[in-house]
Design an enzyme around this catalytic site. Structure first.
Site, PDB file in Angstrom:
ATOM      1  N   LYS A 196       0.623  -1.174  -0.043  1.00 43.63           N
ATOM      2  CA  LYS A 196       0.072   0.115  -0.035  1.00 43.63           C
ATOM      3  C   LYS A 196       0.795   1.121  -0.025  1.00 43.63           C
ATOM      4  O   LYS A 196       0.501   2.212  -0.641  1.00 43.63           O
ATOM      5  CB  LYS A 196      -1.044  -0.117   1.366  1.00 43.63           C
ATOM      6  CG  LYS A 196      -2.233  -0.913   1.066  1.00 43.63           C
ATOM      7  CD  LYS A 196      -3.093  -0.521   1.897  1.00 43.63           C
ATOM      8  CE  LYS A 196      -4.384  -1.585   1.649  1.00 43.63           C
ATOM      9  NZ  LYS A 196      -5.510  -1.494   2.772  1.00 43.63           N
TER      10      LYS A 196
ATOM     11  N   LYS B 142     -10.827  -3.190  -4.652  1.00 39.62           N
ATOM     12  CA  LYS B 142     -11.718  -1.850  -4.735  1.00 39.62           C
ATOM     13  C   LYS B 142     -10.763  -0.793  -5.373  1.00 39.62           C
ATOM     14  O   LYS B 142     -11.162   0.293  -5.957  1.00 39.62           O
ATOM     15  CB  LYS B 142     -12.259  -1.445  -3.625  1.00 39.62           C
ATOM     16  CG  LYS B 142     -13.402  -2.371  -2.968  1.00 39.62           C
ATOM     17  CD  LYS B 142     -13.839  -1.887  -1.584  1.00 39.62           C
ATOM     18  CE  LYS B 142     -14.373  -3.237  -0.897  1.00 39.62           C
ATOM     19  NZ  LYS B 142     -14.731  -2.856   0.644  1.00 39.62           N
TER      20      LYS B 142
ATOM     21  N   LYS C 213      -4.333  -8.809  -6.975  1.00 38.03           N
ATOM     22  CA  LYS C 213      -5.451  -9.110  -6.273  1.00 38.03           C
ATOM     23  C   LYS C 213      -6.599  -8.219  -6.870  1.00 38.03           C
ATOM     24  O   LYS C 213      -6.222  -7.023  -7.200  1.00 38.03           O
ATOM     25  CB  LYS C 213      -5.211  -8.778  -4.792  1.00 38.03           C
ATOM     26  CG  LYS C 213      -6.306  -9.317  -3.854  1.00 38.03           C
ATOM     27  CD  LYS C 213      -5.849  -8.961  -2.437  1.00 38.03           C
ATOM     28  CE  LYS C 213      -6.045  -7.442  -2.251  1.00 38.03           C
ATOM     29  NZ  LYS C 213      -5.975  -6.946  -0.967  1.00 38.03           N
TER      30      LYS C 213
HETATM   31  P1  TYM Z   1     -10.959  -5.537   3.209  1.00 38.77           P
HETATM   32  O1  TYM Z   1     -12.162  -4.467   3.544  1.00 38.77           O
HETATM   33  O2  TYM Z   1      -9.961  -5.225   2.311  1.00 38.77           O
HETATM   34  O3  TYM Z   1     -11.642  -6.856   2.759  1.00 38.77           O
HETATM   35  C1  TYM Z   1     -12.955  -7.483   3.390  1.00 38.77           C
HETATM   36  C2  TYM Z   1     -12.763  -9.091   3.303  1.00 38.77           C
HETATM   37  O4  TYM Z   1     -12.679  -9.461   1.724  1.00 38.77           O
HETATM   38  C3  TYM Z   1     -11.592 -10.147   1.576  1.00 38.77           C
HETATM   39  N1  TYM Z   1     -10.859  -9.986   0.335  1.00 38.77           N
HETATM   40  C4  TYM Z   1     -10.560 -11.043  -0.784  1.00 38.77           C
HETATM   41  N2  TYM Z   1     -10.768 -12.185  -0.695  1.00 38.77           N
HETATM   42  C5  TYM Z   1     -10.393 -12.700  -1.605  1.00 38.77           C
HETATM   43  N3  TYM Z   1      -9.882 -12.189  -2.881  1.00 38.77           N
HETATM   44  C6  TYM Z   1      -9.874 -10.776  -2.820  1.00 38.77           C
HETATM   45  N4  TYM Z   1      -9.485 -10.156  -4.057  1.00 38.77           N
HETATM   46  C7  TYM Z   1     -10.316 -10.105  -1.592  1.00 38.77           C
HETATM   47  N5  TYM Z   1     -10.125  -8.851  -1.556  1.00 38.77           N
HETATM   48  C8  TYM Z   1     -10.576  -8.656  -0.290  1.00 38.77           C
HETATM   49  C9  TYM Z   1     -10.432  -9.960   2.674  1.00 38.77           C
HETATM   50  O5  TYM Z   1      -9.566 -10.874   2.895  1.00 38.77           O
HETATM   51  C10 TYM Z   1     -11.338  -9.482   3.817  1.00 38.77           C
HETATM   52  O6  TYM Z   1     -11.832 -10.790   4.685  1.00 38.77           O
HETATM   53  N6  TYM Z   1      -8.104  -5.600   7.012  1.00 38.77           N
HETATM   54  C11 TYM Z   1      -9.318  -6.131   6.646  1.00 38.77           C
HETATM   55  C12 TYM Z   1     -10.583  -5.538   7.623  1.00 38.77           C
HETATM   56  C13 TYM Z   1     -10.118  -5.934   8.878  1.00 38.77           C
HETATM   57  C14 TYM Z   1     -10.428  -7.068   9.520  1.00 38.77           C
HETATM   58  C15 TYM Z   1     -10.408  -6.732  10.897  1.00 38.77           C
HETATM   59  C16 TYM Z   1     -10.678  -8.481   9.272  1.00 38.77           C
HETATM   60  C17 TYM Z   1     -10.227  -5.149   9.999  1.00 38.77           C
HETATM   61  N7  TYM Z   1     -10.375  -5.520  11.213  1.00 38.77           N
HETATM   62  C18 TYM Z   1     -10.639  -7.977  11.916  1.00 38.77           C
HETATM   63  C19 TYM Z   1     -10.827  -9.507  10.056  1.00 38.77           C
HETATM   64  C20 TYM Z   1     -10.919  -9.356  11.257  1.00 38.77           C
HETATM   65  C21 TYM Z   1      -9.398  -5.355   5.231  1.00 38.77           C
HETATM   66  O7  TYM Z   1      -8.870  -4.421   4.959  1.00 38.77           O
HETATM   67  O8  TYM Z   1     -10.288  -6.215   4.613  1.00 38.77           O
END
Ligand code: TYM
Length: 340
Positions: free
Chosen positions: A116, A202, A199
């Site tokens: 990032k 968004k 990946k």
């Molecule tokens: P975020 O908002 O980027 O994504 C949310 C969830 O979607 C999954 N994900 C994917 N899985 C497969 N392929 C992809 N291309 C893909 N893009 C996103 C992510 O693995 C996630 O499960 N840091 C985390 C949010 C978070 C969190 C937490 C998760 C904050 N606190 C506590 C679990 C527990 C994040 O940015 O997810």
């Protein structure tokens, strides 16, 4: 899908606009399948979203969009606790404590920070650097036992376990369980439709790289038609996929939605080729996504209902968070807080 019984499941998602197929297949679909017998909390992590300092007037709408996407995908707001991170001040309180537990060396190893921040490491916010500490706080504040996410969160979840272990050892009490990552299914890492080594995300500037849950049928069809493949024939063996990331991605998506395994998909299409494969992939994607899209559209007209779900969720989450932060404060030896 292995069910998890009598445990506390927690996961989080950033309110950065509409959900895409990676969020759905990598995370949300598993949340729906896993949660029959366990208590589940799903947190819309707006404190995480500000680490990249977005436009603030968008955050409320983006949170509602994420909630609508979750409900439309099958996450029941009555059976599960869905809430907004910033509504529960204990997340930030525990995150500060974790900032003092977690080591700079551990954070320096986080690949997502490197991705990032890119070449700009000196200029990004310090929030982005300590982002994984806040994520650990989200999980540990509820003493979650299982955390279902996509593959990209694996390193953060391993760090959470290290933090929990160090905190417990430092205070001499097993306050936090070590949470188990739950990363399962054929689509734990859905890749960009235009580059099989990146990946699906968004934040990619090109919308053609991802399928959004609000895409109309024609858009889905167009995106799959234009999805990158390569000049070779359809694979005849699963082993070939390791060298062919774009094909592997499309086959993983097909397998995840159809419930077939990779071998079956390869066998089904090896004699007919890409044209039939893409046509069928489009069809199953449209069948899966169009009902979700319609529910999202309907829910987005009911903003008061959505806000009420989030308010109720915050009340329920708060009931768990308050005693845990008290336990943590007591273990550290802070002066007693009168309101706890
Ligand atoms: P975020 O908002 O980027 O994504 C949310 C969830 O979607 C999954 N994900 C994917 N899985 C497969 N392929 C992809 N291309 C893909 N893009 C996103 C992510 O693995 C996630 O499960 N840091 C985390 C949010 C978070 C969190 C937490 C998760 C904050 N606190 C506590 C679990 C527990 C994040 O940015 O997810």
């Amino acid at each position: 899908m292995e069910k998890i019984k009598n445990k506390r499941i927690l996961s989080g998602i950033q309110p950065t606009g509409n959900l895409h197929l990676g969020n759905y297949l990598g995370a949300i679909k598993n949340w729906v399948n896993l949660n029959n017998d366990s208590e589940c909390l799903f947190c819309i992590v707006d404190l995480h979203a500000i680490t990249t300092w977005p436009k603030f007037d968008d955050l409320n709408i983006a949170s509602r969009e994420v909630l609508a996407g979750m409900i439309a995908s099958g996450v029941c707001p009555k059976k599960n606790t869905i809430f907004i991170q910033s509504h529960i001040p204990e997340h930030a309180e525990l995150a500060w404590i974790i900032n003092c537990v977690s080591r700079i060396g551990w954070l320096n190893r986080m690949t997502q920070f490197k991705d990032k921040a890119g070449k700009n490491q000196e200029k990004v916010s310090s929030g982005l650097m300590v982002y994984p500490n806040l994520m650990a706080a989200d999980i540990l504040l509820y003493k979650a036992t299982h955390v279902p996410t996509g593959e990209d969160q694996k390193q953060h979840l391993e760090l959470t376990r290290d933090i929990a272990h160090k905190f417990n050892t430092d205070v001499g009490s097993e306050i936090f369980p070590l949470p188990e990552p739950v990363i399962q299914g054929p689509a734990t890492r859905v890749m960009s439709l235009r580059n099989g080594t990146q990946k699906m995300s968004k934040s990619d500037i090109s919308d053609m790289t991802r399928i959004n849950l609000i895409d109309c049928n024609d858009t889905i069809s167009e995106k799959i038609k234009k999805a990158k493949t390569d000049s070779g024939d359809f694979p005849v063996d699963k082993m070939e996929l390791e060298e062919r990331p774009e094909i592997k991605n499309l086959i993983n998506i097909y397998a995840s939605i159809s419930g077939k395994n990779i071998e079956q998909v390869v066998e089904n299409f090896s004699s007919t080729g890409f044209a039939r494969f893409k046509a069928e992939l489009t069809e199953i994607l449209i069948n899966e996504i169009s009902p979700i899209r319609e529910v999202i559209r309907e829910l987005m007209t009911e903003s008061q209902e959505l806000d009420k779900i989030l308010d109720d969720g915050s009340k329920k989450a708060s009931l768990i968070a308050k005693p845990v932060i008290k336990e943590v404060f007591d273990a550290i030896g802070f002066n007693k807080r009168r309101d706890l």
